[in-house]
Design a protein around this motif. Structure first.
Motif, PDB file in Angstrom:
ATOM      1  N   ILE A  89       0.804  -1.206   0.000  1.00 31.75           N
ATOM      2  CA  ILE A  89       0.000   0.000   0.000  1.00 31.75           C
ATOM      3  C   ILE A  89       0.845   1.268   0.000  1.00 31.75           C
ATOM      4  O   ILE A  89       0.316   2.374   0.029  1.00 31.75           O
ATOM      5  CB  ILE A  89      -0.931  -0.028   1.222  1.00 31.75           C
ATOM      6  N   ALA A  90       2.183   1.136  -0.035  1.00 36.17           N
ATOM      7  CA  ALA A  90       3.051   2.311   0.039  1.00 36.17           C
ATOM      8  C   ALA A  90       2.780   3.275  -1.111  1.00 36.17           C
ATOM      9  O   ALA A  90       2.743   4.496  -0.914  1.00 36.17           O
ATOM     10  CB  ALA A  90       4.518   1.879   0.034  1.00 36.17           C
ATOM     11  N   ALA A  91       2.598   2.752  -2.323  1.00 32.50           N
ATOM     12  CA  ALA A  91       2.350   3.624  -3.474  1.00 32.50           C
ATOM     13  C   ALA A  91       1.041   4.389  -3.304  1.00 32.50           C
ATOM     14  O   ALA A  91       0.959   5.582  -3.638  1.00 32.50           O
ATOM     15  CB  ALA A  91       2.323   2.800  -4.765  1.00 32.50           C
ATOM     16  N   LEU A  92       0.011   3.737  -2.790  1.00 29.56           N
ATOM     17  CA  LEU A  92      -1.272   4.407  -2.579  1.00 29.56           C
ATOM     18  C   LEU A  92      -1.153   5.510  -1.530  1.00 29.56           C
ATOM     19  O   LEU A  92      -1.688   6.609  -1.695  1.00 29.56           O
ATOM     20  CB  LEU A  92      -2.324   3.384  -2.155  1.00 29.56           C
ATOM     21  N   VAL A  93      -0.429   5.229  -0.441  1.00 30.56           N
ATOM     22  CA  VAL A  93      -0.245   6.238   0.608  1.00 30.56           C
ATOM     23  C   VAL A  93       0.536   7.432   0.073  1.00 30.56           C
ATOM     24  O   VAL A  93       0.180   8.595   0.316  1.00 30.56           O
ATOM     25  CB  VAL A  93       0.467   5.616   1.825  1.00 30.56           C
ATOM     26  N   MET A  94       1.600   7.177  -0.674  1.00 30.92           N
ATOM     27  CA  MET A  94       2.397   8.279  -1.207  1.00 30.92           C
ATOM     28  C   MET A  94       1.621   9.078  -2.249  1.00 30.92           C
ATOM     29  O   MET A  94       1.773  10.302  -2.337  1.00 30.92           O
ATOM     30  CB  MET A  94       3.699   7.737  -1.816  1.00 30.92           C
ATOM     31  N   ALA A  95       0.781   8.412  -3.040  1.00 31.22           N
ATOM     32  CA  ALA A  95      -0.056   9.139  -4.005  1.00 31.22           C
ATOM     33  C   ALA A  95      -1.013  10.071  -3.278  1.00 31.22           C
ATOM     34  O   ALA A  95      -1.193  11.242  -3.675  1.00 31.22           O
ATOM     35  CB  ALA A  95      -0.827   8.149  -4.874  1.00 31.22           C
ATOM     36  N   SER A  96      -1.631   9.589  -2.206  1.00 34.10           N
ATOM     37  CA  SER A  96      -2.536  10.438  -1.423  1.00 34.10           C
ATOM     38  C   SER A  96      -1.785  11.606  -0.786  1.00 34.10           C
ATOM     39  O   SER A  96      -2.287  12.731  -0.720  1.00 34.10           O
ATOM     40  CB  SER A  96      -3.226   9.607  -0.339  1.00 34.10           C
ATOM     41  N   LEU A 103       9.251  19.093   1.890  1.00 33.14           N
ATOM     42  CA  LEU A 103      10.547  18.421   1.872  1.00 33.14           C
ATOM     43  C   LEU A 103      10.456  17.034   2.496  1.00 33.14           C
ATOM     44  O   LEU A 103      11.065  16.075   1.998  1.00 33.14           O
ATOM     45  CB  LEU A 103      11.569  19.280   2.626  1.00 33.14           C
ATOM     46  N   SER A 104       9.665  16.903   3.557  1.00 33.13           N
ATOM     47  CA  SER A 104       9.492  15.598   4.199  1.00 33.13           C
ATOM     48  C   SER A 104       8.818  14.609   3.260  1.00 33.13           C
ATOM     49  O   SER A 104       9.200  13.433   3.190  1.00 33.13           O
ATOM     50  CB  SER A 104       8.675  15.749   5.483  1.00 33.13           C
ATOM     51  N   ILE A 105       7.809  15.079   2.518  1.00 31.46           N
ATOM     52  CA  ILE A 105       7.125  14.185   1.563  1.00 31.46           C
ATOM     53  C   ILE A 105       8.082  13.752   0.465  1.00 31.46           C
ATOM     54  O   ILE A 105       8.081  12.587   0.033  1.00 31.46           O
ATOM     55  CB  ILE A 105       5.889  14.898   0.974  1.00 31.46           C
ATOM     56  N   ALA A 106       8.937  14.683   0.002  1.00 27.86           N
ATOM     57  CA  ALA A 106       9.919  14.334  -1.026  1.00 27.86           C
ATOM     58  C   ALA A 106      10.890  13.274  -0.509  1.00 27.86           C
ATOM     59  O   ALA A 106      11.245  12.326  -1.228  1.00 27.86           O
ATOM     60  CB  ALA A 106      10.680  15.579  -1.464  1.00 27.86           C
ATOM     61  N   ILE A 107      11.325  13.394   0.741  1.00 23.91           N
ATOM     62  CA  ILE A 107      12.245  12.406   1.327  1.00 23.91           C
ATOM     63  C   ILE A 107      11.558  11.040   1.435  1.00 23.91           C
ATOM     64  O   ILE A 107      12.172   9.990   1.171  1.00 23.91           O
ATOM     65  CB  ILE A 107      12.735  12.895   2.699  1.00 23.91           C
ATOM     66  N   LEU A 108      10.290  11.036   1.836  1.00 18.97           N
ATOM     67  CA  LEU A 108       9.557   9.775   1.901  1.00 18.97           C
ATOM     68  C   LEU A 108       9.445   9.126   0.530  1.00 18.97           C
ATOM     69  O   LEU A 108       9.578   7.904   0.384  1.00 18.97           O
ATOM     70  CB  LEU A 108       8.166  10.009   2.493  1.00 18.97           C
ATOM     71  N   LEU A 109       9.197   9.949  -0.495  1.00 18.72           N
ATOM     72  CA  LEU A 109       9.129   9.410  -1.863  1.00 18.72           C
ATOM     73  C   LEU A 109      10.451   8.757  -2.248  1.00 18.72           C
ATOM     74  O   LEU A 109      10.477   7.670  -2.842  1.00 18.72           O
ATOM     75  CB  LEU A 109       8.775  10.528  -2.843  1.00 18.72           C
ATOM     76  N   ILE A 110      11.545   9.432  -1.922  1.00 22.09           N
ATOM     77  CA  ILE A 110      12.863   8.883  -2.253  1.00 22.09           C
ATOM     78  C   ILE A 110      13.089   7.565  -1.511  1.00 22.09           C
ATOM     79  O   ILE A 110      13.638   6.599  -2.055  1.00 22.09           O
ATOM     80  CB  ILE A 110      13.959   9.905  -1.916  1.00 22.09           C
ATOM     81  N   ALA A 115       7.380  14.025  -9.314  1.00 20.14           N
ATOM     82  CA  ALA A 115       6.842  14.488  -8.031  1.00 20.14           C
ATOM     83  C   ALA A 115       7.967  14.921  -7.095  1.00 20.14           C
ATOM     84  O   ALA A 115       7.848  15.929  -6.380  1.00 20.14           O
ATOM     85  CB  ALA A 115       6.004  13.391  -7.388  1.00 20.14           C
ATOM     86  N   VAL A 116       9.073  14.167  -7.075  1.00 16.62           N
ATOM     87  CA  VAL A 116      10.202  14.545  -6.212  1.00 16.62           C
ATOM     88  C   VAL A 116      10.741  15.910  -6.598  1.00 16.62           C
ATOM     89  O   VAL A 116      10.979  16.789  -5.740  1.00 16.62           O
ATOM     90  CB  VAL A 116      11.308  13.473  -6.286  1.00 16.62           C
ATOM     91  N   ILE A 117      10.944  16.138  -7.892  1.00 19.65           N
ATOM     92  CA  ILE A 117      11.478  17.431  -8.352  1.00 19.65           C
ATOM     93  C   ILE A 117      10.520  18.563  -8.014  1.00 19.65           C
ATOM     94  O   ILE A 117      10.915  19.631  -7.516  1.00 19.65           O
ATOM     95  CB  ILE A 117      11.760  17.377  -9.867  1.00 19.65           C
ATOM     96  N   LEU A 118       9.222  18.370  -8.266  1.00 22.88           N
ATOM     97  CA  LEU A 118       8.242  19.426  -8.001  1.00 22.88           C
ATOM     98  C   LEU A 118       8.147  19.741  -6.508  1.00 22.88           C
ATOM     99  O   LEU A 118       8.002  20.900  -6.111  1.00 22.88           O
ATOM    100  CB  LEU A 118       6.879  19.011  -8.541  1.00 22.88           C
ATOM    101  N   LEU A 119       8.224  18.719  -5.662  1.00 24.43           N
ATOM    102  CA  LEU A 119       8.150  18.958  -4.221  1.00 24.43           C
ATOM    103  C   LEU A 119       9.370  19.719  -3.730  1.00 24.43           C
ATOM    104  O   LEU A 119       9.261  20.601  -2.864  1.00 24.43           O
ATOM    105  CB  LEU A 119       8.018  17.627  -3.475  1.00 24.43           C
TER     106      LEU A 119
END
Length: 867
Positions: free
Chosen positions: A342-349, A438-445, A413-417
């Motif tokens: 479910i990680a992809a779904l959580v990150m998309a949200s 920035l925190s969301i970008a780090i989580l994406l990475i 998404a990482v670049i835009l964030l």
């Protein structure tokens, strides 16, 4: 005649309903949303931003503290919900897992809405690891939702009768109307209770549930003890959830009357199917209580209530889910990258949320204006506001790509964030917003492994529903602008003013830029060249598919050579899906053929193709081991039957278990039967055609298609032909599906003459098993028996019980049990086969469409009692 018959069959109505139900639901949801916005605007037009600021300053800190404590109590009650649901489903879970599931499922369900689906998806991911089945999770999700939905009307009615005068003022109803409504609700509850009491069955699935006969159906409901316990839990949950808002009110009305209004607003928000009930809940609360409390204080209280009860719990819920996924990934490094849960779904949200934040922050004032004005030019600040809003729209769009695990959406998404976090500082030192982005970008990475699809962004199959949600966010954005700056007279000069403290031009330009960007993307999506739905494969494609099949362990892929199915290859052309269309069903035959590493990406590509053409994705005859891939794209499994397999490593014709088959093999040889194998392209087609024509004439049938081969020289020349000869002539033959991996083989087209020795078919099967055993194969497949293995037990899905009934009583149309008995003589074990299809009425329509596709239409359906 075929068209006339099809037009009167009931599935035509079902097909039309499933085709337009999403459109009707979308129009209804949008209508309710915009009506709610208009009501809120009419109720709030007398106040301004200064009134809201003053109401916020007047709010005591202890009120916020008590609200937070009430929220904690409410979420504790939600944990009790999960405990009751586990007892109802008859499952045992660790307390830590139960608490995790309750917090995450409730937080996401409250924010997104449609808690059965959104909360159910979270439960599936968390509880499947604990051995629970889809039925168990579905029971838990339905119990949580229905226990709340069935209890709230009763509580609201009782609260309305306790203080009738306050209810009259709040709901603007007459006393007689309130009593009439209350009596009607009580009568409904009483009738339901009496009906269930009289139709209770003696069976008990577990100590906390009972079975009831509802007309022709059997339903499972909680016992009186569990229902009473859940009623008390729901009561405390409603009181504590309402207390969150109640403590935030400066003038507190009668608590019981307030709870009654709160429950009605809550139910209306849920029934609207708008995410979180946004707008609907607020409109009802404002209409009922603004005259008594004051519009500005009530508006501030509603905003803070949303933050405390909806927004704040999302943060720990998302973190807990991501930690759980990360722990699973670290502790099980052997897990394939496609099994990311479910990680992809959580990150998309989360990225969608980040986009909303960047859009709406253009309306809010910045901090440290003097410092910003000194260091940064005014034009740079205004441009930063505009770009941030555009990035917000792009984040909304990229969230769909992240949901589909696209790598291109991930790095975009990482670049835009990262850019958005910098712009947040440039616009006015919004350090909190910059930190969040920035925190969301780090989580994406950190969750890079969840986005494995190497496809371009252009393949994202947006929908009108998704665009409607995005335009709805822009409409809400404009509503906020008009509300906050309603005291500012409109002027055309506002569009080109660039003063630092001129917030109105910034907001207007941001709204206009967001609308234009989203409109351009939607127009591009509408007018882009659509991928072809169906294309006949050419010789090069058939040759490529044939080579992929030979290099795989899936001999069933040879059916691609019939040429009646379209082929969808992955980018590396190492695997393919064969599919055809019937009505609105796009039906893929079997799992993807070829390299297992590309299986998940290819399944997503097929889903994308179906979404682009608004078709129903269906996967026919898939294996249980691959079901997680189909659940990942939002499908669920319906059992079709069981495939008979012979384990050639343990099959021993000399053993006593197979003495009847040994007799058949020896007797057939004595009677003059012999088995001959013809390599591809060497079989005597004319002799085979004579056998095939005689078989079709005897069966009064025509050639089938899709999941079965048909007689043609072009098709049969690709395969080894096994023929039974008797008195120097061919009396039966089959074409064999096999690969170079020597893993498994199966039969496809089988034709026999009418007057043949009695044991010919058994002789043929024994000969094929011995042949592949000698060649070192591991398995030999005898094909699937439809509807085999389905259960009629109470609690089984309705479609499975119906299938079991047809298997037992459907001999008039097809000899299911005779086919099972014939294959049981050879099979060493049976493996289930499934259809992966969307939920709702889609499985029924998909089964009908697949049956028609195989048979060639209604005229191809006929009575057949022969195995």
């Amino acid at each position: 005649m075929k068209t006339l018959v099809r037009n009167v069959l009931p599935w035509q109505f079902i097909e039309r309903f499933t085709r337009y139900r999403q459109c009707f639901a979308l129009l209804l949801g949008l209508s309710i949303f915009f009506i709610a916005l208009m009501i809120c605007w009419n109720l709030l037009k007398e106040i301004n931003l200064r009134d809201l600021k003053q109401a916020f300053r007047d709010l005591p800190i202890n009120a916020i503290l008590f609200s937070c404590l009430s929220a904690l109590g409410s979420y504790f009650m939600l944990i009790c919900y999960e405990w009751s649901a586990a007892r109802y489903a008859g499952v045992k879970l660790k307390p830590s897992i139960l608490i995790l599931g309750a917090i995450c499922a409730s937080a996401i369900g409250n924010a997104i809405g449609l808690s059965v689906l959104s909360g159910g998806a979270v439960r599936c991911r968390l509880y499947f690891k604990q051995g629970l089945t889809a039925i168990d999770v579905a029971r838990m999700s339905l119990f949580v939702t229905l226990s709340l939905g069935c209890s709230l009307p009763l509580f609201a009615t009782i609260a309305a009768l306790i203080h009738t005068q306050q209810t009259i003022l709040a709901l603007h109803m007459s006393k007689n109307g309130i009593w009439l409504t209350a009596i009607s609700i009580f009568c409904v509850y009483a009738l339901v209770f009496v009906f269930l009491y009289r139709h209770q069955l003696p069976e008990k699935p577990n100590k906390d549930t009972r079975l009831f006969q509802l007309f022709r159906w059997t339903i499972r409901l909680p016992s009186m003890r569990l229902a009473s316990c859940q009623l008390i839990i729901t009561l405390f949950d409603a009181i504590l959830a309402g207390a969150i808002l109640y403590f935030l009110l400066p003038t507190q009305p009668n608590f019981i009357t307030f709870i009654m209004v709160y429950i009605l607003a809550l139910v209306a928000g849920v029934l609207s199917h708008i995410p979180g009930g946004v707008g609907v809940f607020e409109a009802i609360m404002l209409a009922a209580l603004s005259s008594e409390i004051g519009t500005a204080p009530l508006t501030v209280a509603l905003v803070i209530y949303r933050i405390i009860y909806i927004l704040i719990p999302l943060i720990p819920a998302g973190i807990l889910l991501l930690v759980n996924e990360g722990k699973h990934y670290l502790t099980a490094p052997q897990v394939k990258e496609t099994e990311t849960g479910i990680a992809a779904l959580v990150m998309a949200s989360t990225v969608f949320f980040a986009g909303v934040v960047m859009m709406f922050s253009s309306v809010l004032p910045g901090f440290n204006h003097d410092l910003v004005n000194t260091l940064i030019p005014k034009k740079v600040i205004n441009i930063a506001h505009l770009i941030a809003s555009l990035i917000g729209i792009l984040c909304l769009l990229l969230a769909m790509g992240l949901r589909r695990r696209l790598f291109s959406a991930w790095w975009g998404a990482v670049i835009l964030l990262l850019i958005g976090s910098v712009l947040s500082l440039l616009r006015g030192l919004h350090w909190i917003e910059a930190t969040v982005l920035l925190s969301i970008a780090i989580l994406l990475i950190n969750f890079r492994h969840s986005f494995y699809r190497k496809s371009r962004l252009i393949i994202i199959p947006f929908s009108f529903k998704f665009f409607a949600i995005c335009f709805g966010m822009i409409a809400l954005f404009v509503w906020v602008i008009l509300f906050i700056y309603q005291d500012v007279p409109y002027s055309h000069a506002l569009w080109w003013q660039f003063e630092l403290d001129s917030k109105v031009p910034r907001a207007l330009r941001a709204a206009l830029g967001s609308f234009i960007l989203l409109s351009c993307v939607m127009l591009f999506w509408i007018f882009r060249p659509a991928l072809p739905i169906l294309t006949k494969p050419n010789k090069a494609q058939l040759s490529k598919a044939y080579q992929i099949m030979l290099d795989s362990k899936q001999p069933e892929g040879g059916l691609a050579m019939t040429g009646d199915k379209s082929l969808l290859f992955n980018e590396a052309e190492t695997s393919f899906i064969m599919y055809a269309r019937r009505g609105r069903s796009m039906i893929a035959l079997y799992d993807p053929i070829g390299d297992n590493a590309d299986r998940a990406d290819l399944i997503w590509a097929f889903r994308d193709l179906c979404d682009q053409h608004n078709l129903r994705p269906v996967f026919y005859q898939v294996k249980a081991a691959n079901l997680p891939f189909y659940m990942d794209i939002g499908l669920h499994a319906v059992k079709l039957g069981e495939e008979a397999l012979v384990n050639l490593k343990i099959f021993d014709l000399a053993s006593k278990d197979y003495k009847d088959l040994r007799y058949t093999w020896n007797r057939g040889q004595r009677d003059g039967l012999s088995l001959k194998f013809y390599p591809p392209g060497t079989a005597p087609i004319n002799e085979l055609k004579a056998v095939s024509d005689a078989w079709l004439k005897n069966k009064h049938s025509k050639e089938k298609g899709f999941s079965l081969g048909s007689f043609s020289k072009q098709y049969l020349d690709n395969f080894t032909i096994a023929a039974i000869t008797y008195e120097d002539r061919i009396i039966a033959f089959v074409n064999l599906l096999e690969t170079k991996q020597n893993h498994s083989a199966s039969i496809d087209l089988m034709r026999v003459e009418q007057d043949i020795p009695k044991l010919t078919m058994e002789f043929l099967m024994v000969g094929l098993i011995l042949h592949y055993q000698e060649k070192g194969y591991k398995y030999f497949s005898l094909g699937m028996v439809p509807l085999a293995g389905m259960q009629r037990r109470r609690g089984a899905p309705m479609i499975q019980r119906l299938g079991a009934l047809v298997f037992r009583r459907g001999g008039r149309f097809y000899n299911f049990q005779g086919l099972r008995r014939f294959k049981e003589k050879f099979a060493t074990h049976w493996e289930p086969r499934y259809m992966a299809v969307p939920a709702g009425l889609d499985p029924l329509v998909a089964i009908i469409d697949t049956t028609m596709l195989i048979s060639g239409g209604i005229t191809g359906l006929k009575k057949n009692k022969n195995p």
